[in-house]
Motif scaffolding. Structure first.
Motif, mmCIF file in Angstrom:
data_model
loop_
_atom_site.group_PDB
_atom_site.id
_atom_site.type_symbol
_atom_site.label_atom_id
_atom_site.label_comp_id
_atom_site.label_asym_id
_atom_site.label_seq_id
_atom_site.Cartn_x
_atom_site.Cartn_y
_atom_site.Cartn_z
ATOM 1 N N ARG A 15 -6.693 5.482 2.657
ATOM 2 C CA ARG A 15 -7.093 4.800 3.885
ATOM 3 C C ARG A 15 -8.435 4.086 3.701
ATOM 4 O O ARG A 15 -8.672 3.040 4.300
ATOM 5 C CB ARG A 15 -7.203 5.828 5.007
ATOM 6 C CG ARG A 15 -7.384 5.258 6.390
ATOM 7 C CD ARG A 15 -6.124 4.640 6.924
ATOM 8 N NE ARG A 15 -6.264 4.315 8.339
ATOM 9 C CZ ARG A 15 -5.459 3.499 8.997
ATOM 10 N NH1 ARG A 15 -4.447 2.921 8.363
ATOM 11 N NH2 ARG A 15 -5.630 3.277 10.285
ATOM 12 N N GLU A 45 -7.635 0.713 2.253
ATOM 13 C CA GLU A 45 -7.037 -0.155 3.273
ATOM 14 C C GLU A 45 -8.084 -0.638 4.264
ATOM 15 O O GLU A 45 -8.110 -1.830 4.614
ATOM 16 C CB GLU A 45 -5.929 0.604 4.009
ATOM 17 C CG GLU A 45 -5.268 -0.214 5.106
ATOM 18 C CD GLU A 45 -4.238 0.588 5.890
ATOM 19 O OE1 GLU A 45 -3.744 0.081 6.911
ATOM 20 O OE2 GLU A 45 -3.945 1.743 5.489
ATOM 21 N N GLY A 88 -2.802 2.192 -0.971
ATOM 22 C CA GLY A 88 -3.953 1.765 -0.181
ATOM 23 C C GLY A 88 -4.166 0.262 -0.176
ATOM 24 O O GLY A 88 -4.878 -0.266 0.690
ATOM 25 N N THR A 125 -4.085 -4.180 2.818
ATOM 26 C CA THR A 125 -4.929 -4.875 3.794
ATOM 27 C C THR A 125 -4.137 -5.992 4.477
ATOM 28 O O THR A 125 -3.394 -6.728 3.836
ATOM 29 C CB THR A 125 -6.158 -5.487 3.096
ATOM 30 O OG1 THR A 125 -6.788 -4.472 2.311
ATOM 31 C CG2 THR A 125 -7.141 -6.032 4.105
ATOM 32 N N LYS A 142 -5.902 -6.759 -2.151
ATOM 33 C CA LYS A 142 -7.200 -6.296 -1.658
ATOM 34 C C LYS A 142 -8.075 -7.505 -1.409
ATOM 35 O O LYS A 142 -8.236 -8.365 -2.267
ATOM 36 C CB LYS A 142 -7.880 -5.369 -2.671
ATOM 37 C CG LYS A 142 -9.172 -4.764 -2.120
ATOM 38 C CD LYS A 142 -8.849 -3.746 -1.037
ATOM 39 C CE LYS A 142 -10.096 -3.296 -0.266
ATOM 40 N NZ LYS A 142 -10.490 -4.261 0.799
#
Length: 655
Positions: free
Chosen positions: A423, A426, A562, A565, A580
């Motif tokens: 998390r 993210e 993760g 985004t 990312k």
């Protein structure tokens, strides 16, 4: 036979003398004496009478091989059919000076020749803006031999038109020193495809001062016995990009003109010509369609963004290391070279460090990575046992550094509450990276060893070391975390969320590839085949793993999960992909600059392509850099297919 000879010898031991045989023997000796006497006399005559003249002829006459520039091989795009750089044959007029025209009446003859040639050029090609007049022709004839040896043919005019060629071929007897020779000029794809990566060529003259490679070639010229390897000062050589990197492959072999010269260094007799040989060709990994999509995407973003003036993107295949796109924008037209116009854009900003203008007020081509480093930070934390995948951290929107209570905030001071490592990627939590990675790495190893450990991981992932790319002039990075102007805590804390080192877009693409393939650092390359002049493949560039890191598969999976985004520019994208965003900050107050950074690979479970985009002063990476990446992925999907089936081919079959 032996018995008969023995019996005869026993019967006749002292035969009578044959008077006729004796006379013949005397005649033989007399003739030999006469012949020997004649030879002695001739040798003496040659030595004492003709000797000086023969010695002069031996010392005053020599054969020189005058190099003719080779035919440079082409550079193709990944299809092997679209030429991104190629040589075009042109006919040029050269003049050989058989006499010393530097003074007196001979000088007047040279001026008359210059006037005559200028008149011919004006008659048959009056619209040529670069038409040499008589004064320019005199300069090119180099009557004083200041630029070339006396026996070297002088280039009077290149790229003759058909009428000029026909005229000089027809009037050959009237211009005994004039020669029409075929040469080649370098041309580049008019669409301007990856021009900084392809490079450009310039005259060999002067390059010895700029390049160690050409300095060594220049020094070896005096002793080079193979005329095919000799360079002329006017020969074009690669100066940057693939043109420079593969100079010896592309060049081919020089031709040469063999001619006798006298003691005055002037030519005598007829000239024999050996034609030059064509160089090998390169098949690059750059796909023209994908490359143009990247260039256009960056250009569109630069028009839209208020502060950004440059942008960079690299698309690299995960399994092969093939660089299918390398865009450094703005670029230039290599067919219209004007240094004053292009001096701030001719460098390849995806792998070099330079400012876009001479004031350094704009962001450099290499920037701090920002949050795109966070997947690696989490990998380091998991590998070093600083936390576990399921462990939670309370993110209150900031972390505290030092005894003075200095706060380092998340972007927008975002409060994330209890979060795991997945998390934290993210949500792009700076606080998590500082408290769970930076501080704990310092506590485990201490200041010096902690920084060394961080540096070791960075280099394992290609950050701060050479990528191994087959291009010259690679910048290795600026490692601010190794500078001791701040405490070890501060350096490790800021490094953990991407604010302590600057890397190139190419290094970032290699790092993204490692995230995609779970630890193999692929060598990026821009050439996949070398072919001979007949099109036969003489070398294939195979994929190469530079090094491999070992992390538990669970760690890789945690990081990949993760990398989710939210980026609106990928709405409707047909594949699940890992990504990312990053927004690195440089400077403070009114000088603060925000650079857009974005990395991604797709598809997530079977990745084919990794993309890295950097837009200095572009603001948030999700806004400035991500749209560029989306267009690159779409173009690759169209040509190659992110699932192995080209979308363009599939659409055509459905129609």
């Amino acid at each position: 036979m032996f018995n008969r000879w023995k019996k005869s010898k026993m019967v006749t031991e002292d035969p009578p003398v044959n008077k006729l045989s004796s006379a013949r023997l005397n005649m033989f000796f007399f003739a030999a004496f006469v012949i020997f006497s004649i030879l002695i006399f001739r040798l003496a005559f040659v030595q004492f009478v003709e000797g000086p003249e023969l010695t002069y002829m031996e010392t005053s006459r020599n054969t020189k091989d005058i190099p003719l520039a080779p035919v440079r091989g082409p550079i193709y795009d990944a299809t092997g059919e679209v030429a991104l750089a190629y040589s075009v044959p042109v006919q040029s007029l050269y003049v050989m000076l058989y006499e010393d025209y530097s003074r007196g009446a001979r000088q007047e003859e040279a001026r008359e020749l210059a006037d005559d040639l200028a008149g011919v050029f004006q008659q048959f090609n009056p619209g040529d803006p670069e038409q040499p007049d008589a004064e320019e022709i005199i300069k090119r004839l180099d009557l004083e031999s200041q630029k070339a040896h006396g026996y070297t043919p002088r280039l009077v005019k290149s790229d003759l038109n058909t009428q000029e060629i026909a005229y000089f071929m027809e009037k050959k007897a009237e211009y005994p020193g004039a020669m029409v020779l075929e040469e080649n000029v370098r041309r580049y794809d008019p669409d301007g495809v990856a021009v900084q990566a392809i490079g450009y060529t310039r005259e060999f003259k002067g390059q010895q001062q700029n390049s160690e490679k050409y300095k060594k070639i220049g020094e070896a010229e005096a002793t080079e016995r193979d005329p095919g390897l000799r360079y002329t000062q006017q020969e074009n050589v690669g100066v940057d990009g693939l043109e420079f990197q593969y100079q010896e492959v592309l060049r081919g072999r020089s031709g040469y003109q063999s001619i006798d010269i006298n003691a005055r260094n002037l030519p005598e007799g007829a000239m024999e010509q050996t034609p030059p040989q064509k160089g090998y060709s390169l098949v690059s990994t750059i796909n023209k369609e994908v490359q143009l999509a990247a260039q256009e995407a960056i250009t569109d973003e630069l028009r839209r963004l208020p502060k950004a003036v440059t942008g960079y993107a690299v698309a690299m295949e995960v399994d092969t290391g093939n660089v299918v796109a390398m865009a450094s924008m703005p670029d230039y037209d290599p067919n219209d070279w004007d240094y004053d116009k292009i001096k701030f854009v001719y460098r390849n900003g995806t792998m070099a460090s330079f400012p876009p203008d001479d004031s350094r007020k704009k962001a450099e081509s290499v920037v701090l990575l920002g949050s795109v480093i966070k997947p690696l930070s989490v990998l380091i934390g998991l590998k070093e046992g600083l936390f576990t995948a399921g462990q939670t951290y309370f993110d209150q929107g900031y972390a505290i550094l030092g005894k003075d209570g200095r706060q380092v905030k998340n972007s927008h001071s975002a409060y994330n509450g209890h979060i795991t490592a997945r998390r934290a990627i993210e949500k792009s939590s700076n606080a998590f990276m500082i408290d769970m990675v930076g501080k704990r790495l310092l506590n485990k190893y201490g200041s010096v060893e902690g920084i060394n450990k961080w540096d070791e991981y960075m280099k394992d992932f290609g950050l701060g070391v050479s990528t191994g790319v087959d291009l010259p002039g690679e910048f290795l990075g600026r490692l601010e975390y190794k500078e001791d102007h701040e405490s070890g805590l501060t350096r490790l804390a800021f490094a953990s969320f991407g604010q302590q080192a600057k890397y190139t877009t190419l290094q970032l693409a290699q790092y993204t590839t490692m995230l995609a393939n779970k630890g193999k650092r692929m060598e990026p390359h821009l050439v996949k085949e070398i072919r001979d002049a007949n099109g036969n493949v003489v070398k294939k560039i195979q994929p190469k793993v530079l090094n491999e890191v070992e992390f538990a598969d669970a760690y890789w999976n945690e990081v990949h999960r993760g990398m989710v985004t939210k980026v609106s520019s990928f709405d409707g994208f047909a594949y699940d992909f890992a990504r990312k965003t990053g927004t690195s900050e440089q400077g403070t107050g009114p000088n603060k600059k925000e650079n857009g950074v974005f990395i991604a690979f797709a598809p997530r479970d079977n990745p084919k392509l990794a993309v890295a985009v950097v837009v200095p002063e572009g603001g948030f990476g999700s806004v400035s850099a991500a749209p560029v990446a989306r267009k690159i992925f779409d173009a690759y999907d169209e040509v190659y297919g992110l699932n192995g089936i080209p979308k363009g081919k599939k659409d055509a079959e459905q129609q």
